[in-house]
Write a protein that holds these residues in place. Structure first.
Motif, PDB file in Angstrom:
ATOM      1  N   LEU A 111      27.727   9.029 -17.157  1.00  0.00           N
ATOM      2  CA  LEU A 111      27.995   7.795 -16.422  1.00  0.00           C
ATOM      3  C   LEU A 111      29.321   7.964 -15.699  1.00  0.00           C
ATOM      4  CD1 LEU A 111      27.135   4.864 -15.830  1.00  0.00           C
ATOM      5  CD2 LEU A 111      28.456   4.172 -17.851  1.00  0.00           C
ATOM      6  N   VAL A 112      29.358   7.687 -14.379  1.00  0.00           N
ATOM      7  CA  VAL A 112      30.563   7.926 -13.590  1.00  0.00           C
ATOM      8  C   VAL A 112      30.979   6.622 -12.912  1.00  0.00           C
ATOM      9  CG1 VAL A 112      29.161   8.782 -11.646  1.00  0.00           C
ATOM     10  CG2 VAL A 112      31.606   9.309 -11.752  1.00  0.00           C
ATOM     11  N   VAL A 113      32.253   6.270 -13.083  1.00  0.00           N
ATOM     12  CA  VAL A 113      32.775   5.002 -12.573  1.00  0.00           C
ATOM     13  C   VAL A 113      33.959   5.296 -11.668  1.00  0.00           C
ATOM     14  CG1 VAL A 113      33.698   2.740 -13.162  1.00  0.00           C
ATOM     15  CG2 VAL A 113      32.075   3.859 -14.706  1.00  0.00           C
ATOM     16  N   VAL A 114      33.834   4.937 -10.400  1.00  0.00           N
ATOM     17  CA  VAL A 114      34.893   5.206  -9.432  1.00  0.00           C
ATOM     18  C   VAL A 114      35.601   3.936  -8.977  1.00  0.00           C
ATOM     19  CG1 VAL A 114      33.449   5.052  -7.349  1.00  0.00           C
ATOM     20  CG2 VAL A 114      35.405   6.590  -7.363  1.00  0.00           C
ATOM     21  N   ASP A 115      34.989   2.786  -9.221  1.00  0.00           N
ATOM     22  CA  ASP A 115      35.481   1.519  -8.694  1.00  0.00           C
ATOM     23  C   ASP A 115      35.960   0.624  -9.834  1.00  0.00           C
ATOM     24  OD1 ASP A 115      35.917  -0.906  -7.444  1.00  0.00           O
ATOM     25  OD2 ASP A 115      34.002  -0.945  -6.390  1.00  0.00           O
ATOM     26  N   PRO A 116      37.252   0.244  -9.847  1.00  0.00           N
ATOM     27  CA  PRO A 116      37.753  -0.637 -10.914  1.00  0.00           C
ATOM     28  C   PRO A 116      36.990  -1.950 -11.042  1.00  0.00           C
ATOM     29  CG  PRO A 116      39.596   0.328  -9.713  1.00  0.00           C
ATOM     30  CD  PRO A 116      38.354   0.703  -8.959  1.00  0.00           C
ATOM     31  N   SER A 117      36.368  -2.400  -9.955  1.00  0.00           N
ATOM     32  CA  SER A 117      35.611  -3.652 -10.043  1.00  0.00           C
ATOM     33  C   SER A 117      34.356  -3.505 -10.891  1.00  0.00           C
ATOM     34  CB  SER A 117      35.229  -4.148  -8.641  1.00  0.00           C
ATOM     35  OG  SER A 117      34.308  -3.264  -8.029  1.00  0.00           O
ATOM     36  N   ASP A 118      34.002  -2.256 -11.242  1.00  0.00           N
ATOM     37  CA  ASP A 118      32.822  -2.021 -12.082  1.00  0.00           C
ATOM     38  C   ASP A 118      33.158  -1.892 -13.564  1.00  0.00           C
ATOM     39  OD1 ASP A 118      30.941  -2.009  -9.987  1.00  0.00           O
ATOM     40  OD2 ASP A 118      31.393   0.084  -9.509  1.00  0.00           O
ATOM     41  N   TYR A 119      34.420  -1.995 -13.940  1.00  0.00           N
ATOM     42  CA  TYR A 119      34.808  -1.793 -15.339  1.00  0.00           C
ATOM     43  C   TYR A 119      34.136  -2.797 -16.277  1.00  0.00           C
ATOM     44  CZ  TYR A 119      38.658   1.308 -13.789  1.00  0.00           C
ATOM     45  OH  TYR A 119      39.394   2.323 -13.246  1.00  0.00           O
ATOM     46  N   GLU A 120      34.196  -4.055 -15.929  1.00  0.00           N
ATOM     47  CA  GLU A 120      33.663  -5.094 -16.812  1.00  0.00           C
ATOM     48  C   GLU A 120      32.160  -4.908 -17.011  1.00  0.00           C
ATOM     49  OE1 GLU A 120      33.442  -9.995 -17.204  1.00  0.00           O
ATOM     50  OE2 GLU A 120      34.565  -9.058 -15.552  1.00  0.00           O
ATOM     51  N   PHE A 121      31.446  -4.670 -15.913  1.00  0.00           N
ATOM     52  CA  PHE A 121      30.000  -4.466 -16.003  1.00  0.00           C
ATOM     53  C   PHE A 121      29.689  -3.227 -16.849  1.00  0.00           C
ATOM     54  CE2 PHE A 121      26.164  -2.340 -14.432  1.00  0.00           C
ATOM     55  CZ  PHE A 121      25.223  -3.341 -14.615  1.00  0.00           C
ATOM     56  N   THR A 122      30.508  -2.175 -16.677  1.00  0.00           N
ATOM     57  CA  THR A 122      30.283  -0.943 -17.435  1.00  0.00           C
ATOM     58  C   THR A 122      30.413  -1.189 -18.935  1.00  0.00           C
ATOM     59  OG1 THR A 122      31.084   0.410 -15.590  1.00  0.00           O
ATOM     60  CG2 THR A 122      31.088   1.426 -17.774  1.00  0.00           C
ATOM     61  N   LEU A 123      31.458  -1.895 -19.347  1.00  0.00           N
ATOM     62  CA  LEU A 123      31.637  -2.198 -20.777  1.00  0.00           C
ATOM     63  C   LEU A 123      30.472  -3.016 -21.312  1.00  0.00           C
ATOM     64  CD1 LEU A 123      35.467  -2.985 -21.026  1.00  0.00           C
ATOM     65  CD2 LEU A 123      34.264  -0.978 -21.921  1.00  0.00           C
ATOM     66  N   GLN A 124      30.050  -4.006 -20.533  1.00  0.00           N
ATOM     67  CA  GLN A 124      28.928  -4.841 -20.973  1.00  0.00           C
ATOM     68  C   GLN A 124      27.664  -4.010 -21.138  1.00  0.00           C
ATOM     69  OE1 GLN A 124      28.757  -7.821 -17.919  1.00  0.00           O
ATOM     70  NE2 GLN A 124      30.461  -9.020 -18.744  1.00  0.00           N
ATOM     71  N   SER A 125      27.457  -3.052 -20.213  1.00  0.00           N
ATOM     72  CA  SER A 125      26.268  -2.194 -20.284  1.00  0.00           C
ATOM     73  C   SER A 125      26.346  -1.259 -21.481  1.00  0.00           C
ATOM     74  CB  SER A 125      26.125  -1.381 -18.999  1.00  0.00           C
ATOM     75  OG  SER A 125      25.968  -2.229 -17.875  1.00  0.00           O
ATOM     76  N   LEU A 126      27.526  -0.692 -21.725  1.00  0.00           N
ATOM     77  CA  LEU A 126      27.691   0.233 -22.851  1.00  0.00           C
ATOM     78  C   LEU A 126      27.519  -0.472 -24.192  1.00  0.00           C
ATOM     79  CD1 LEU A 126      30.711   2.333 -21.518  1.00  0.00           C
ATOM     80  CD2 LEU A 126      28.374   3.172 -21.891  1.00  0.00           C
ATOM     81  N   GLU A 127      27.879  -1.743 -24.238  1.00  0.00           N
ATOM     82  CA  GLU A 127      27.746  -2.508 -25.491  1.00  0.00           C
ATOM     83  C   GLU A 127      26.289  -2.642 -25.915  1.00  0.00           C
ATOM     84  OE1 GLU A 127      29.758  -6.127 -24.634  1.00  0.00           O
ATOM     85  OE2 GLU A 127      31.763  -5.304 -24.973  1.00  0.00           O
ATOM     86  N   THR A 128      25.364  -2.537 -24.952  1.00  0.00           N
ATOM     87  CA  THR A 128      23.941  -2.637 -25.273  1.00  0.00           C
ATOM     88  C   THR A 128      23.425  -1.348 -25.910  1.00  0.00           C
ATOM     89  OG1 THR A 128      23.169  -1.811 -23.126  1.00  0.00           O
ATOM     90  CG2 THR A 128      23.623  -4.171 -23.299  1.00  0.00           C
ATOM     91  N   GLY A 129      24.227  -0.281 -25.822  1.00  0.00           N
ATOM     92  CA  GLY A 129      23.839   0.994 -26.425  1.00  0.00           C
ATOM     93  C   GLY A 129      23.380   2.024 -25.422  1.00  0.00           C
TER      94      GLY A 129
END
Length: 510
Positions: free
Chosen positions: A142-160
Motif C-alpha cells: 500500500l503506497v500513500v503519497v498524499d497527506p490528505s489520504d492518511y485518515e482514510f488509510t488508517l480507517q481502511s487498515l483498521e478493517t484488516g
C-alpha cells in the motif's frame, strides 16, 4: 512477522499522528533523515534506514534508500513462491506500506534568489524510486503519497485488509504525482537549455476545482493551473465574493486579463464571449470604467470587467448599477467591497497585475494531437510604424492608433476596431471577411466613427474596407500591410487625405 511501514516525507503535516496510528495497528516503522528525527522527537518508535540496509547514508543524503534490502522488500510479489524464497535467502524483510512525499522542488524554484545548486539538490531521486517500486507492486504494498489520504488509510487498515481497488487508486495517484514532479523538473531544465520545441513535450497542471459543466451543460469540465506559473495569471487570482466560477467565466476572465496587460495607464476592459466589448482609459479608474461602459452599454450587460487599479467607492457604485458576472482588480477598497458584496451574484477577484515576462506557450488540442505556439507577445511602438500615405498621422492620431492596435490584437479574426479618445467605439469580431467586420464596427460606432481611427488585425486584400472606413469618417488607419494590393488601399487613403501606417506585424486570433 510484524508488518513494516517505510516513512520518509518532506511534507510533515499530520505525519506524527499518522505514524502513531500505524504503531497502534502493530506496524513497525522504518524511517530516514528529518522524518526519523520528527518521529523520535514525538516518541514514535522508528528504525533508522541504515539499520535495515547495514549501510550508512552517504553523499550528503543523496544515497540512503537505494538498496536491495529496501527495494527487494518493496518489489517482491507475495504470491510468487520464488520471490518469497529469495526474500528468505537474502534476509529481506517485506515492506507493506510506503508513505513518501518528495523534496520540495516546486517550492525551491519559487524562493527568491535561489541558487542553481539548491535547485539541483532538491531533485528527489530515492523518493520517486521508492514510490514507483511500491506503486508497481500495489497488490502487495500500500503506497500513500498524499497527506490528505492518511485518515482514510488508517480507517481502511483498521478493517484488516485494504481493497485492491483502493490500492490501485493510490498507485495511480503515485504515478500522476511522480509524472507531475518530473514534468516540473523537465520544464526547469528546458528553460536552462533554451530548447523551444524538444522531441517530446510534457506539461503538468494541478487541479484547482471541478466545474459544474463546460461550455454547455452536457459537457463535463475542470479547472487546472500551471504549478510554477507566477505573476499576472487568472489561475493565481483570489476570489473574495460570489459563487464558483464557471468554465465560460474562466475563459472570459482570462481574455479580459490578457487584454488588460497591454495597457499601463488606468484602464478598464469589458469582455463578452472572449471578445472585448469595451476598452477605456482615463485619468482615474472610475473614468476608465465609464469609458469602457459607454463604448458598448448594451453588450456589457452580464459581462466581465477587469481593471488595473484598485476599485474605489465611486467606481464600485457605478459597477453595482449594472449586472456583471465578474469584476477583477488588483484590490478593492473597504468601502468598495461593502458596496459590491451587497450584490449576491457578482464574483469579485483580486490578482497580481505584475506582468510575467517569462516565455509562455499556448497549447491547443486537436483530435489526436496538439498544437504549440508562443504567446502573441508582439508589441508595436511608434518607432516601428511605417507611414505609407502622403499624410502622416497627427500626434493625437498616433496615440489612438496604438491604443486601437493593442485592442485589435485580442479580438477574434477577422477583426476591426475603431477607437477615439482612449475608448473603443466600434468592434467587429470573428467575421468571415474583413469588410464584414468593418461594417459591424462602423455600425456600432455610429456618429462616434467621425474622427475615429481604425485598426485591422491583418492586411486588406482589397480597398473596400478602407473605403467603408473613410465613408464613416475615420481619419487614420493602422494595419500590418503585406497584401499584393496594398497600393490600392494606399491610393484610396491618398485620394481622401487620410493617414495610414503599417506595423509589419499581424495579429490573427483564431
Amino acid at each position: 512477522m510484524k508488518k513494516r511501514a517505510l516513512i520518509s516525507v518532506s511534507d510533515k503535516r499530520n505525519i506524527v499522528e499518522f505514524a502513531a496510528g500505524l504503531v497502534n495497528l502493530n506496524f513497525e516503522i522504518i524511517s530516514t533523515g528529518g522524518t526519523l528525527k520528527t518521529l523520535q522527537d514525538a516518541d514514535i518508535p522508528a528504525i533508522p534506514i541504515d539499520q535495515v540496509t547495514g549501510f550508512p547514508e552517504i553523499l550528503d543524503g543523496r544515497v540512503k534508500t537505494l538498496h536491495p534490502l529496501v527495494h527487494g522488500g518493496l518489489l517482491a510479489k507475495r504470491s510468487n513462491p520464488d520471490h518469497v524464497k529469495q526474500l528468505e535467502v537474502n534476509q529481506i524483510h517485506p515492506i507493506d506500506l510506503v508513505v513518501v512525499n518528495l523534496y520540495p522542488f516546486k517550492q525551491t524554484l519559487e524562493k527568491p534568489g535561489v541558487s542553481k545548486e539548491e535547485i539541483i539538490e532538491n531533485i528527489d531521486i530515492g523518493g520517486p524510486t521508492m514510490l514507483r517500486s511500491a506503486a508497481k507492486n500495489y497488490a502487495d504494498v500500500l503506497v500513500v503519497v498524499d497527506p490528505s489520504d492518511y485518515e482514510f488509510t488508517l480507517q481502511s487498515l483498521e478493517t484488516g485488509t485494504v481493497d485492491l481497488d483502493v490500492r490501485q487508486k493510490f498507485a495511480a495517484k503515485v504515478f500522476r504525482h511522480t509524472a507531475n514532479y518530473d514534468a516540473m523538473i523537465g520544464s526547469y531544465f528546458l528553460t536552462q537549455t533554451a530548447e523551444e520545441f524538444p522531441e517530446t513535450y510534457t506539461v503538468t497542471y494541478e487541479k484547482v476545482q471541478s466545474l459544474r459543466y463546460g461550455e454547455n451543460p452536457h459537457q463535463i469540465a475542470a479547472f487546472y493551473k500551471n504549478p510554477i506559473q507566477d505573476g499576472m495569471s487568472l489561475a493565481n487570482a483570489e476570489q473574495l465574493h460570489g459563487k464558483e466560477l464557471s468554465f465560460n467565466n474562466i475563459q472570459d476572465a482570462n481574455a479580459a486579463v490578457e487584454i488588460l496587460a497591454e495597457y499601463d495607464g488606468p484602464t478598464a476592459v469589458a469582455v463578452k464571449h472572449m471578445n472585448p466589448c469595451g476598452i477605456g482609459m482615463g485619468a482615474s479608474i472610475e473614468e476608465a470604467f465609464q469609458e469602457a461602459f459607454e463604448a458598448d452599454p448594451v453588450s456589457i450587460f452580464g459581462g466581465i470587467i477587469a481593471l488595473n487599479r484598485e476599485v474605489d467607492s465611486q467606481t464600485a457604485e457605478k459597477l453595482s448599477e449594472i449586472f456583471l458576472e465578474i469584476v477583477i482588480a488588483p484590490s478593492f477598497s473597504e468601502k468598495a467591497l461593502d458596496i459590491l458584496t451587497s450584490k449576491k451574484n457578482i464574483r469579485l477577484l483580486t490578482m497580481d497585475m505584475n506582468r510575467n515576462n517569462q516565455q509562455k506557450f499556448r497549447l491547443t488540442t486537436i483530435d489526436g494531437g496538439m498544437l504549440i505556439q508562443s504567446n502573441d507577445d508582439g508589441v508595436i511602438e511608434e518607432k516601428d510604424l511605417e507611414v505609407v500615405t502622403k499624410k502622416s498621422p497627427s500626434d493625437a492620431e498616433l496615440k489612438q492608433l496604438l491604443f486601437a492596435w493593442k485592442a485589435v490584437k485580442h479580438v477574434k479574426s477577422n477583426a476591426i476596431v475603431l477607437a477615439k479618445n482612449n475608448q473603443t467605439v466600434g468592434i467587429g469580431a470573428g467575421q468571415m471577411n474583413r469588410v464584414g467586420a468593418a461594417r459591424i464596427a462602423i455600425e456600432q460606432a455610429g456618429s462616434k466613427a467621425i474622427g475615429a481611427v481604425m485598426a485591422s488585425d491583418a492586411f486588406f486584400p482589397m480597398p473596400d474596407t478602407v473605403e467603408a472606413a473613410i465613408k464613416a469618417g475615420v481619419t487614420a488607419i493602422i494595419q500590418p500591410g503585406g497584401s499584393k494590393r496594398d497600393q490600392d488601399s494606399i491610393d484610396v487613403c491618398n485620394r481622401h487625405g487620410i493617414a495610414m501606417v503599417f506595423t509589419g506585424m499581424r495579429h490573427f486570433k483564431h
